[in-house]
Design a protein around this motif. Structure first.
Motif, mmCIF file in Angstrom:
data_model
loop_
_atom_site.group_PDB
_atom_site.id
_atom_site.type_symbol
_atom_site.label_atom_id
_atom_site.label_comp_id
_atom_site.label_asym_id
_atom_site.label_seq_id
_atom_site.Cartn_x
_atom_site.Cartn_y
_atom_site.Cartn_z
ATOM 1 N N SER B 186 48.377 49.906 41.895
ATOM 2 C CA SER B 186 47.245 49.442 41.100
ATOM 3 C C SER B 186 47.711 48.927 39.730
ATOM 4 O O SER B 186 47.232 47.907 39.241
ATOM 5 N N VAL B 189 49.043 45.561 40.307
ATOM 6 C CA VAL B 189 47.968 44.565 40.488
ATOM 7 C C VAL B 189 47.428 44.137 39.128
ATOM 8 O O VAL B 189 47.271 42.945 38.841
ATOM 9 N N LYS B 190 47.178 45.140 38.264
ATOM 10 C CA LYS B 190 46.638 44.829 36.932
ATOM 11 C C LYS B 190 47.597 43.916 36.180
ATOM 12 O O LYS B 190 47.204 42.908 35.594
ATOM 13 N N PHE B 192 49.909 42.007 37.335
ATOM 14 C CA PHE B 192 50.025 40.688 37.975
ATOM 15 C C PHE B 192 48.850 39.798 37.569
ATOM 16 O O PHE B 192 49.025 38.631 37.220
ATOM 17 N N VAL B 444 34.877 51.812 37.421
ATOM 18 C CA VAL B 444 34.092 50.874 38.227
ATOM 19 C C VAL B 444 34.125 49.485 37.585
ATOM 20 O O VAL B 444 34.313 48.477 38.261
ATOM 21 N N MET B 446 36.284 48.142 35.243
ATOM 22 C CA MET B 446 37.560 47.439 35.070
ATOM 23 C C MET B 446 38.034 46.704 36.330
ATOM 24 O O MET B 446 38.470 45.554 36.238
ATOM 25 N N PRO B 447 37.959 47.337 37.520
ATOM 26 C CA PRO B 447 38.359 46.562 38.710
ATOM 27 C C PRO B 447 37.544 45.288 38.871
ATOM 28 O O PRO B 447 38.076 44.246 39.240
ATOM 29 N N TYR B 450 38.846 42.765 36.364
ATOM 30 C CA TYR B 450 40.120 42.194 36.830
ATOM 31 C C TYR B 450 39.885 41.164 37.946
ATOM 32 O O TYR B 450 40.496 40.104 37.966
ATOM 33 N N MET B 451 38.984 41.484 38.866
ATOM 34 C CA MET B 451 38.759 40.559 39.984
ATOM 35 C C MET B 451 38.012 39.293 39.516
ATOM 36 O O MET B 451 38.235 38.208 40.060
ATOM 37 N N MET B 454 40.641 37.187 38.165
ATOM 38 C CA MET B 454 41.368 36.592 39.302
ATOM 39 C C MET B 454 40.566 35.408 39.875
ATOM 40 O O MET B 454 41.126 34.351 40.152
ATOM 41 N N GLY B 455 39.254 35.604 40.022
ATOM 42 C CA GLY B 455 38.399 34.541 40.550
ATOM 43 C C GLY B 455 38.402 33.330 39.627
ATOM 44 O O GLY B 455 38.468 32.191 40.072
ATOM 45 N N PHE B 456 38.384 33.595 38.320
ATOM 46 C CA PHE B 456 38.407 32.505 37.354
ATOM 47 C C PHE B 456 39.735 31.742 37.437
ATOM 48 O O PHE B 456 39.768 30.503 37.379
ATOM 49 N N MET B 458 41.396 31.412 40.066
ATOM 50 C CA MET B 458 41.325 30.618 41.301
ATOM 51 C C MET B 458 40.631 29.286 41.054
ATOM 52 O O MET B 458 41.059 28.264 41.561
#
Lengths: 412, 474
Positions: B186, B189-190, B192, B444, B446-447, B450-451, B454-456, B458
């Motif tokens: 984890s 992941v953060k 990265f 709840v 922070m994940p 982070y996602m 990640m979407g941004f 993308m």
């Protein structure tokens, strides 16, 4: 973060990176992108050669990007983000608050290129003079050259007018070779508000209003200078506006470049039809094949499509379109119009004044030398209708094939 | 291949992760080695053989050094042959063209040489290989008898093409034995995602600005545009490179490795010496341990220390690229570090703290002009424009467009180039109800944050055709 947070993040991340690949490889590939109007890359063939020189990897990356799940949605989100953050240029296009789309201005001065094209045009004028054919050059105002007033102060307008002036001043005009700079005329004659009514907001062309003003000035010029033209007064009252349903979308060329995110509901999706001349009585030859008049002009509106573009509203870019107007049989006057897409709304109106009107687009006649073509025909008038950014390039080759210099070398 | 590439993110990485998780422990290194070779071959199919050759010669010389450890002359000879071999690879593939051009102009010759394409990451994997050889020589690490393990150390894909330069003695044990659990994965992941965001959201945006401005002649730029250009480049290079290091460290954690940090908020420094303790730490410490100290460091008196510093910093500049501008850039920092050692450092420390920061920022930005420009004349002209000597306008439309378009990115970049997040974390932890109330909510939220980042990324990546990593050149 506690253990739950770590589980949540790790799971979401792994799912996120897996789901797209799995989806992509388990669904069929798309052939084309409607939004971008192009073919999408397909899965490349795997060969040892391609692996060795790395081209397989390059092609695979292109394929992966093109076929990426929800690509259009991602791209539109990008543009929405760019607009939200007030980015000046989106894919090199500036979008005003009133939904006008502008390409990034061009600041180059193309003196050398223009000198080449005007030299060729002057020689072409001599060629026609020997044959006693009148030559007219109508430089009709491209949107970028007359509409820069809507750009904010910090965006310097492009050097379009300088290029037009260089072009016009290089031409050796006489009683047989008449040139008309409609860009400067439009700028002087019309107010900013009037000009705004003459162009599409989301396309690089003029609309029916702008085209009609262009047509009027072409007729006015021919009234004054041509021996093969009956004096005519062009009056707007003599024309009927035919429009598509308001629900029909307009597919503007600039809007396509920005994934159609700009509202186009205010575009005029109309064409003009003469009240006096019945266009349906024209005899039409498209590349030598006879066609119904209704198949050529304003067909997008008649077809009741849900989306129309500039060509649908007027005519498409045909390599050769011949219009016979029996009303003028006695006059027996023949005109050749060498044109680009700016002339598309004018073709039926111009045909009202001639027995035979030939519309010729050099961009689609790369296997034809214009001078040879003219030798074979019997024209009284040759008229260029080029937009005012169309000042140089292969379409100014008249005694050779209208191809680029590189293609010309290849042919040799 | 680069990390901020759709093929890497949605094909390569998931496949490697799944394979890595499902295979038995003793096969995990083989999976990583295979993945690393595919990763390198994806961008440079021909040069994978060069890397394998480099691995092989270093493996053999490592064994020879270890075998003849008790015969000093032989041990030294093998060390020098191995170093010479590694430097020769670099000289041929990175510097040959430069040498030929300079010999031609110096001796008025016309030696012709076909340009040799630069294998990506060659400076990084060659330096790692030398680190192995020297560590074995010095007994800082044991010899690696397993060829595949050494191959994995040199070619490990997270740090293969843009560092950090992982010293052999820091990962020798991890190659043999390492663990990865949920917390570590984890954390990876953060890290990265943070690195990806630095690269895609900030560095790529500034890359567009810097490229446009640095492709314009300096006398056509306004003073403001010149400053915007160099500020953008300063932030681009930091977020690009530190973003890549973050992604490398994050990926390393996902596979159980702990790489050392490579950046520590360099732009908050108050002196050049401090800046280089915070910037590209793995390179600075490599040069310190393997060149500066063997040259005598600061142990042989002041004049020798000065010479050593200038040598090391000029070589550091040259490592970045085969041109005089890179060498001058390194020498420039060498001179400043010497001056700070002699008297400037003491003087600076007495000044008001913001002035010390300002000194560092201006000095570094001027240095980046030489780093970014293609030649000296452009660099000098650019600096003249920055300081109004070229008599260009103070501000123009181009500057307004850049400021209008990128002011948010500038603010974000400036804020995140300072240790705001660690500071906030420390503050939050001091709150009395942190453990009971904040941690559950944070776990709840922070994940999701982070996602979303990640979407941004993308959104920008799918659109982006502009995606080069600056440090690939080195």
């Amino acid at each position: 973060m506690n253990r739950f947070g770590n589980i949540l993040l790790s799971s979401l991340f792994v799912m996120f990176i897996m789901i797209f690949g799995v989806y992509m490889f388990s669904t069929n590939d798309h052939d084309i992108s409607k939004t971008e109007n192009r073919k999408l890359a397909q899965k490349p063939e795997l060969t040892i050669e391609k692996l060795k020189d790395g081209s397989y990897m390059e092609e695979f990356e292109g394929y992966f990007t093109d076929q990426f799940p929800g690509r259009d949605r991602w791209l539109k989100s990008y543009i929405d983000y760019q607009r939200l953050t007030n980015k000046t240029y989106i894919f090199d296009y500036f979008i005003t608050k009133e939904n006008w789309i502008y390409p990034k201005p061009d600041y180059d001065i193309y003196s050398a290129e223009i000198e080449e094209s005007t030299d060729r045009l002057n020689l072409f004028a001599d060629f026609l003079k020997d044959k006693d054919i009148e030559l007219y050059y109508f430089s009709v105002p491209h949107r970028t050259t007359v509409m820069s007033f809507l750009l904010p102060d910090y965006i310097k307008p492009g050097n379009y007018l300088q290029n037009i002036n260089v072009f016009m001043s290089n031409l050796y005009t006489d009683e047989n070779f008449v040139t008309v700079d409609l860009t400067n005329e439009f700028t002087k004659t019309f107010s900013e508000e009037e000009l705004s009514e003459m162009y599409f907001r989301t396309d690089h062309h003029w609309n029916l209003n702008g085209a009609f003003q262009g047509y009027k000035r072409i007729v006015d010029t021919l009234n004054v200078h041509s021996d093969h033209f009956i004096d005519t007064e062009v009056r707007i009252e003599d024309y009927q506006k035919i429009c598509s349903d308001s629900s029909v979308e307009f597919d503007g060329s600039y809007n396509k470049q920005v994934y159609r995110v700009v509202d186009e509901s205010e575009e005029l999706k109309c064409y003009y039809k003469s009240k006096e001349v019945d266009y349906d009585k024209y005899t039409i030859y498209l590349n030598g094949q006879e066609r119904e008049p209704s198949q050529v002009y304003g067909q997008g509106i008649r077809k009741e499509s849900s989306i129309v573009n500039y060509s649908d509203l007027f005519t498409y870019n045909y390599s050769e379109l011949k219009i016979i107007n029996e009303r003028n049989k006695k006059l027996d006057n023949k005109i050749l119009i060498i044109k680009d897409s700016y002339a598309n709304p004018l073709v039926y109106q111009l045909a009202e004044h001639f027995y035979e009107t030939t519309i010729y687009d050099p961009r689609y006649n790369e296997d034809q030398i214009i001078q040879e073509y003219i030798e074979e025909m019997d024209f009284d008038i040759v008229a260029f209708v080029y937009n005012s950014t169309h000042l140089y390039g292969k379409n100014y080759k008249f005694d050779t094939y209208p191809v680029s210099d590189a293609q010309e070398q290849e042919l040799k | 291949m680069v990390f901020s590439n759709l093929v890497f993110l949605f094909a390569f990485l998931p496949i490697v992760l799944v394979l890595y998780i499902v295979v038995r422990n003793e096969l995990k290194n083989y999976i990583l080695l295979l993945a690393s070779l595919v990763f390198y071959a994806w961008g440079e199919p021909r040069f994978v053989l060069l890397m394998l050759f480099s691995i092989l010669i270093n493996y053999i010389f490592g064994l020879l050094i270890d075998k003849y450890r008790h015969i000093l002359t032989l041990k030294k000879m093998f060390l020098w042959i191995a170093i010479f071999g590694n430097v020769l690879i670099l000289a041929i593939f990175k510097y040959a063209q430069f040498f030929v051009e300079n010999i031609n102009s110096l001796l008025d010759l016309s030696i012709h040489m076909e340009p040799i394409p630069l294998p990506i990451g060659i400076s990084f994997f060659t330096f790692q290989a030398m680190s192995y050889i020297i560590d074995v020589y010095r007994k800082d690490a044991g010899v690696q008898k397993n060829l595949s393990s050494l191959a994995l150390y040199i070619s490990l894909f997270p740090q293969l093409v843009a560092g950090p330069i992982v010293r052999y003695n820091t990962v020798a044990e991890q190659i043999k034995k390492r663990f990865v659990n949920l917390d570590k994965f984890s954390d990876g992941v953060k890290r990265f995602i943070i690195g990806l965001a630095k690269k895609v959201i900030i560095a790529n945006s500034f890359g567009e600005v810097a490229d446009t401005i640095f492709s314009t002649t300096p006398d056509s730029l306004s003073v403001t545009t010149a400053w915007v250009g160099i500020a953008a480049y300063s932030l681009q290079i930091y977020f690009d490179f530190s973003g890549y290091s973050d992604m490398a460290i994050g990926l390393g954690k996902m596979f159980g490795f702990d790489f050392l940090e490579n950046f520590n908020y360099p732009y908050i420094s108050k002196s050049v010496s401090e800046f280089w303790r915070r910037w590209h730490i793995s390179l600075s410490s490599w040069f310190k341990d393997y060149i500066y100290i063997p040259l005598g460091g600061s142990r042989k008196g002041l004049p020798r220390t000065v010479i050593n510093l200038l040598i090391v910093w000029t070589i550091t500049g040259f490592w970045h690229g085969a041109s005089w501008t890179f060498m001058a850039w390194g020498f420039y920092f060498g001179v400043l570090i010497v001056l700070e050692r002699l008297w400037l450092g003491k003087l600076l420390s007495k000044l008001y703290s913001p002035i010390q920061h300002l000194y560092l920022i201006v000095i570094v930005m001027i240095g980046w002009v030489f780093f970014r420009a293609d030649n000296f004349s452009y660099s000098f002209e650019y600096i003249q424009t920055m300081f109004g000597i070229n008599q260009t306008k103070l501000i123009d439309g181009q500057a307004i467009i850049f400021l209008n378009d990128y002011w948010i990115t500038f603010i974000i970049a400036i804020v995140f180039s300072m240790p705001i997040i660690p500071w906030l974390k420390t503050k939050v932890k001091t709150i009395s109800f942190y453990e009971k109330q904040i941690v559950p909510v944070q776990s709840v939220i922070m994940p999701i944050i982070y996602m979303l980042i990640m979407g941004f990324c993308m959104i920008l990546l799918v659109n982006s055709t502009y995606n080069p990593f600056i440090y690939f050149r080195f």
